[in-house]
Design an enzyme around this catalytic site. Structure first.
Site, PDB file in Angstrom:
ATOM      1  N   LEU A  22       9.099   3.198   4.045  1.00  0.00           N
ATOM      2  CA  LEU A  22       8.330   2.566   5.131  1.00  0.00           C
ATOM      3  C   LEU A  22       7.395   1.480   4.585  1.00  0.00           C
ATOM      4  CD1 LEU A  22       7.282   5.764   7.150  1.00  0.00           C
ATOM      5  CD2 LEU A  22       9.188   4.227   7.596  1.00  0.00           C
ATOM      6  N   SER A  23       7.294   1.408   3.261  1.00  0.00           N
ATOM      7  CA  SER A  23       6.327   0.475   2.659  1.00  0.00           C
ATOM      8  C   SER A  23       6.575  -0.984   3.032  1.00  0.00           C
ATOM      9  CB  SER A  23       6.315   0.636   1.134  1.00  0.00           C
ATOM     10  OG  SER A  23       5.856   1.914   0.814  1.00  0.00           O
ATOM     11  N   LYS A  72       8.312   7.688 -10.892  1.00  0.00           N
ATOM     12  CA  LYS A  72       6.840   7.733 -10.970  1.00  0.00           C
ATOM     13  C   LYS A  72       6.307   8.170 -12.340  1.00  0.00           C
ATOM     14  CE  LYS A  72       5.235   8.282  -6.239  1.00  0.00           C
ATOM     15  NZ  LYS A  72       4.356   9.089  -5.403  1.00  0.00           N
ATOM     16  N   ASP A 108      -2.196   7.049  -4.562  1.00  0.00           N
ATOM     17  CA  ASP A 108      -2.127   8.243  -3.699  1.00  0.00           C
ATOM     18  C   ASP A 108      -3.457   8.990  -3.727  1.00  0.00           C
ATOM     19  OD1 ASP A 108       0.420   8.007  -2.719  1.00  0.00           O
ATOM     20  OD2 ASP A 108       1.344   9.269  -4.257  1.00  0.00           O
ATOM     21  N   GLY A 132       1.120  24.444  -2.040  1.00  0.00           N
ATOM     22  CA  GLY A 132       2.140  23.726  -2.803  1.00  0.00           C
ATOM     23  C   GLY A 132       1.593  23.211  -4.119  1.00  0.00           C
ATOM     24  N   ASN A 133       2.479  23.078  -5.086  1.00  0.00           N
ATOM     25  CA  ASN A 133       2.039  22.661  -6.425  1.00  0.00           C
ATOM     26  C   ASN A 133       3.037  21.671  -7.035  1.00  0.00           C
ATOM     27  OD1 ASN A 133       3.261  25.578  -6.420  1.00  0.00           O
ATOM     28  ND2 ASN A 133       3.897  24.647  -8.355  1.00  0.00           N
ATOM     29  N   GLY A 135       4.432  17.287  -6.936  1.00  0.00           N
ATOM     30  CA  GLY A 135       3.852  16.003  -7.325  1.00  0.00           C
ATOM     31  C   GLY A 135       2.662  15.597  -6.474  1.00  0.00           C
ATOM     32  N   LEU A 230      -0.024  16.428   4.504  1.00  0.00           N
ATOM     33  CA  LEU A 230       0.464  15.192   3.879  1.00  0.00           C
ATOM     34  C   LEU A 230       1.717  14.640   4.559  1.00  0.00           C
ATOM     35  CD1 LEU A 230      -1.669  15.803   1.801  1.00  0.00           C
ATOM     36  CD2 LEU A 230      -0.042  15.319  -0.009  1.00  0.00           C
ATOM     37  N   GLY A 253      -0.722  12.874   7.452  1.00  0.00           N
ATOM     38  CA  GLY A 253      -0.226  12.176   6.265  1.00  0.00           C
ATOM     39  C   GLY A 253      -0.052  10.685   6.459  1.00  0.00           C
TER      40      GLY A 253
END
Ligand code: NAP
Length: 291
Positions: A22-23, A72, A108, A132-133, A135, A230, A253
């Site tokens: 979407l960027s 990333k 981010d 959650g753990n 990225g 998010l 998010g």
């Protein structure tokens, strides 16, 4: 109509796949609004081509670019320097050209904390619970530590991954602030938390009826607590709808996505950017995807 000429400056986003990003929508909306001679394009780059692609960007004079899955982490050794935030997260999502080479950061972190900053709380008194753990949870932990939270509870479903997550911060001051938990411990954590953050993909389109936490458990949320998801499609998620019913303040998010994009564009353009235009352009496309 915008005219692309030989003078138009180039920005972009690299990833694989990249066609659903979407960027380009939000960056090009902002560029048009500012009347600048730039264009932002999706650049599909395969893992095995990353090094060659970066060398090519140097050759063609790309001004800067965003980085998404799967590059990333892999991009870090190819950069001249990265920001302390990117070091903490262990990932870069924004790169820009300097005279000596490419610099990188992770917007981010800034994107995640921007809507929280607007709420102006005593962050050192708040103990967030993070679901959650993966990225994104790394950017969330880094951001909450920047805000001043002294204790953070991270909840995950895989004990080994949770321990690895904790250990990955071991050389940093934040290490002692992080406590990791299995999902069975969630009921005790929720009632004491003023900020609950979902970084899992549970509830993301097309599973729009799902929530990482069921309605009964969410009843234990304190009135006035903040629920932050998010996920940006759907908007709002089932998790945020249920949390709102309990009197929570909901943050979606989409705002993080807008704010991380705005932070990146500001780095490349070195001027303020029209965040409202970026938000509106995203809302229109997210809404269209949902119908
Ligand atoms: P990730 O690295 O794959 O991490 C996902 C985490 O969620 C992992 O800890 C995973 O556990 C856990 N998880 C997955 N399915 C689960 C389930 N059914 N029940 C419980 N836990 C589950 O993904 P990510 O990059 O962190 O992204 C996570 C979400 O954040 C996505 O929805 C993404 O779109 C969103 N996001 C939004 C923004 C924004 O700007 N708004 C930015 C980044 C990410 P395991 O490791 O055990 O599988």
């Amino acid at each position: 109509m915008r005219v692309i000429t030989g003078k138009t400056k180039l920005l972009g986003v690299i990833g694989d796949p990249i066609e659903h990003s979407l960027s380009p929508v939000m960056h090009n909306a902002a560029i048009s609004e500012l009347g600048l001679d730039y264009v932002y394009v999706p650049l599909p780059v395969k893992t095995e081509d990353l090094k060659r692609a970066i060398a090519g960007f140097e050759a063609i004079g790309l001004i800067g670019f965003n980085v998404t899955i799967p590059h990333k982490q892999a991009i870090i050794p190819l950069l001249l320097e990265i920001s302390p935030a990117a070091q903490m997260v262990g990932a870069v999502n924004t790169v820009w050209r300097t005279e000596r080479g490419w610099s990188g950061t992770n917007t981010d972190v800034e994107g995640f904390i921007a809507p929280l900053k607007a709420l102006s709380q005593d962050w050192h008194k708040i103990t967030p619970v993070i679901l959650g753990n993966g990225g994104a949870a790394r950017a969330v932990v880094t951001g909450l530590s920047q805000l001043g939270c002294l204790k953070l509870h991270v909840v995950g479903r895989d004990r080994q991954k949770l321990e690895q997550f904790k250990q990955s911060w071991q050389n940093l001051p934040i290490y002692d602030s992080i406590a990791v938990h299995g999902w069975t411990e969630l009921p005790e954590l929720i009632s004491g938390s003023e900020l609950l953050v979902n970084t899992t993909p549970v509830g993301m389109y097309p599973d729009v009826e799902r929530s990482p936490i069921d309605a009964a458990l969410l009843e234990q949320l304190q009135p006035g607590a903040i629920a932050y998801d998010l996920i940006y499609t759907p908007n709002p998620t089932q998790f945020l709808k249920l949390a709102r019913q309990q009197g929570a303040i909901a943050i979606d998010g989409l705002e993080m996505l807008v704010q991380q994009g705005a932070a990146a564009l500001q780095i490349w353009l070195q001027q303020p950017v029209p965040i409202d235009i970026m938000r509106q352009s995203l809302k229109e496309i997210v809404y269209r995807r949902e119908i």
